[in-house]
Design an enzyme around this catalytic site. Structure first.
Site, short mmCIF file in Angstrom:
data_model
loop_
_atom_site.label_atom_id
_atom_site.label_comp_id
_atom_site.label_asym_id
_atom_site.label_seq_id
_atom_site.Cartn_x
_atom_site.Cartn_y
_atom_site.Cartn_z
NE ARG A 140 -3.69 0.04 2.75
CZ ARG A 140 -4.70 0.34 2.18
NH1 ARG A 140 -5.57 -0.33 1.11
NH2 ARG A 140 -5.44 1.41 2.37
CB CYS A 233 -14.83 4.68 6.67
SG CYS A 233 -13.64 3.09 6.16
N1 SAM Z 1 -5.92 7.78 4.98
C1 SAM Z 1 -6.11 6.91 3.80
C2 SAM Z 1 -6.64 7.50 2.86
O1 SAM Z 1 -7.65 8.44 2.88
O2 SAM Z 1 -6.40 7.22 1.46
C3 SAM Z 1 -6.93 5.46 4.21
C4 SAM Z 1 -6.35 4.91 5.34
S1 SAM Z 1 -7.12 3.14 5.82
C5 SAM Z 1 -8.65 3.97 6.56
C6 SAM Z 1 -6.29 2.82 7.26
C7 SAM Z 1 -4.90 2.47 7.00
O3 SAM Z 1 -4.13 2.11 8.12
C8 SAM Z 1 -4.55 1.22 5.86
O4 SAM Z 1 -3.71 1.58 4.80
C9 SAM Z 1 -3.72 0.18 6.90
O5 SAM Z 1 -2.92 -0.61 6.15
C10 SAM Z 1 -2.93 1.26 7.98
N2 SAM Z 1 -2.72 0.48 9.09
C11 SAM Z 1 -2.78 -0.93 9.53
N3 SAM Z 1 -2.38 -1.04 10.63
C12 SAM Z 1 -1.62 0.23 11.22
C13 SAM Z 1 -0.91 0.47 12.08
N4 SAM Z 1 -0.57 -0.48 13.05
N5 SAM Z 1 -0.14 1.63 12.20
C14 SAM Z 1 -0.61 2.67 11.12
N6 SAM Z 1 -1.39 2.16 10.22
C15 SAM Z 1 -1.89 1.13 9.97
#
Ligand code: SAM
Length: 461
Positions: A140, A233
């Site tokens: 990602r 979300c």
């Molecule tokens: N902000 C993004 C956007 O507007 O395009 C969407 C983010 S999505 C809701 C949440 C993200 O948090 C994912 O890409 C996921 O991989 C990441 N994530 C997962 N575990 C995490 C962690 N321990 N610390 C930080 N981010 C994490």
């Protein structure tokens, strides 16, 4: 057709919504609403509206955002390749509007990929200040970098780490932090059947724990007086109001303040979180979101900048012959001599401009240490696509200008060579907006449009 909604989700949400449950459920019978956000670093919303052949309707809480008809495909228009907009769900635009980023600030996006909100923050910073975008998932992270590149973002450092691995380096460093947390994604159910399949109460509880951890790390990195926006979300309380209440209980130096634009949204569901905002899909045009604005109090904590973190980022000297290649490229390509406000640093064969006044990130996974300028290959300097995407056509000596109706433009975007009168590095543009590099020789423009972006864009009839 409606996706099969998890039974336990329906039980929970029915309790929450009472009288409006049927209206909420009815939204799943309708197609997802489509929207995009203007890249205000490149074009004004008004100009974009006049240029693009789709009907736009404004999004009330985001001055740069527009709804577009579901039958149109702005993602396949060449202006998308030129980074003039980002296809972003309308309610997902609300958190950054509430964050209120300003140029020259230091801002952190903790959970950044694929970059919808990071590009929105970057556009508001307009290339000034420092933007740190973190994404824990390596794949990602690549998508995030590609979106930052397309948008022409020049002031971003991209990390690929768990937050506790870098929080100590940035103690009280940031003016604003966005935690757009990983969540159970109930707001994705309409457009993503997989989100329904992966949902369970157990998974949602795990998300709540993860959110607590991320917020705790974020709190350490915010300056006193700084602003933290928390968003998800999803609709359940456990990942929204309860996560917030838990955080506030453990962090008396933070207070909840009202979300700007709150008049378009609903209150948080508990007394202590009423100032947070609920975006319900049956009450506005969007898939739904939760967001809260937290302010770190000024008086409790002194800004304790970690002494170690004051050392600059690894600042390798650039060998003389590489400096000479780079300077020759600038002299041949740019109308005016260029100046750089950051450090020029070589990582392997790759040249970056990294920010001054930046903590030491040794032992942290840094996916992009700053603005990517280019690569040294076989004794030559190859400018990066990222650099091209941030350029103004009038700063470059040789420009191959296309209009969006020109057939040849679409051949370039699919990786073909095209005729040219230029010799050497040439910026290719559409209607004045940068698209990438070509290199002219013997009447042919060699294509330097990245292979992974070559694509058959929709051509105007
Ligand atoms: N902000 C993004 C956007 O507007 O395009 C969407 C983010 S999505 C809701 C949440 C993200 O948090 C994912 O890409 C996921 O991989 C990441 N994530 C997962 N575990 C995490 C962690 N321990 N610390 C930080 N981010 C994490």
């Amino acid at each position: 057709m409606m996706n099969v909604l998890p039974t336990e989700f329906l039980t929970e949400i029915k309790k929450e919504l009472n009288g409006s449950f049927d209206e909420f459920l009815a939204t799943y019978e309708q197609p997802a609403v489509k929207s995009l956000r203007t890249n205000i670093m490149k074009v004004s919303p008004k100009s974009l509206e006049n240029m693009i052949p789709f009907h736009f309707e404004p999004i009330p809480w985001c001055p740069d955002g527009f709804y577009f008809p579901v039958t149109t495909r702005p993602g396949k228009h060449v202006y998308h390749a030129a980074g003039l907009y980002y296809i972003q769900e309308a309610s997902a635009m609300a958190p950054v509007e509430a964050l209120q980023p300003k140029p020259s600030e230091k801002i952190l996006d903790m959970c950044a990929a694929p970059g919808g909100k990071t590009t929105q923050i970057a556009a508001k910073m307009n290339g000034e200040g420092i933007l740190v975008a973190n994404e824990v998932d390596g794949k990602r992270c690549k998508v995030l970098i590609s979106n930052l590149e397309r948008f022409g973002v020049t002031n971003a450092v991209v990390l690929n780490e768990q937050p506790h691995r870098f929080s100590e380096r940035f103690t009280a460093y940031f003016d604003r932090i966005l935690v757009d947390a990983p969540c159970s994604g109930e707001g994705m159910f309409r457009k993503d059947p997989e989100a329904c399949e992966h949902w369970s109460i157990k998974n949602s509880e795990k998300c709540a724990d993860l959110q607590q951890y991320i917020l705790t790390e974020a709190a350490k990195m915010l300056k006193p007086g700084g602003r933290l926006v928390y968003s998800t979300c999803t609709f359940n309380r456990r990942e929204n109001e309860y996560t917030l209440e838990n955080f506030l209980r453990n962090h008396p130096d933070f207070e909840l303040i009202e979300v700007p634009n709150h008049q378009h949204f609903q209150n948080g569901l508990t007394d202590s979180t009423a100032l947070a905002s609920r975006l319900w899909p049956h009450l506005l045009r969007g898939e739904g979101h939760f967001l809260a604005v937290l302010q770190k109090k000024q008086d409790i904590e002194e800004a304790k900048i970690d002494k170690k973190s004051k050392k600059g980022i690894k600042n390798a000297r650039i060998p003389k012959q590489i400096s000479a290649l780079f300077e020759a490229f600038i002299k041949d390509t740019f109308v005016e001599p260029m100046s750089f406000s950051g450090n020029l640093v070589l990582y392997g064969d790759h040249l970056y401009e990294t920010p001054l006044d930046f903590p030491n990130l040794d032992k942290c996974k840094v996916a992009q240490p700053g603005r990517y300028l280019g690569e040294i290959r076989k004794g030559r300097f190859l400018p990066s696509h990222a650099w091209a995407m941030a350029l103004q056509a009038n700063s470059i000596k040789q420009v191959q200008s296309y209009q969006n109706r020109d057939r040849e433009l679409y051949r370039f975007l699919q990786g073909e060579t095209v005729p040219t009168t230029h010799k050497g590095w040439t910026l290719v543009t559409v209607d004045g907006y940068a698209l990438g590099w070509g290199k002219g020789a013997a009447g042919i423009l060699k294509n330097h449009y990245p292979k992974w972006l070559r694509f058959a864009y929709d051509q105007p009839k």
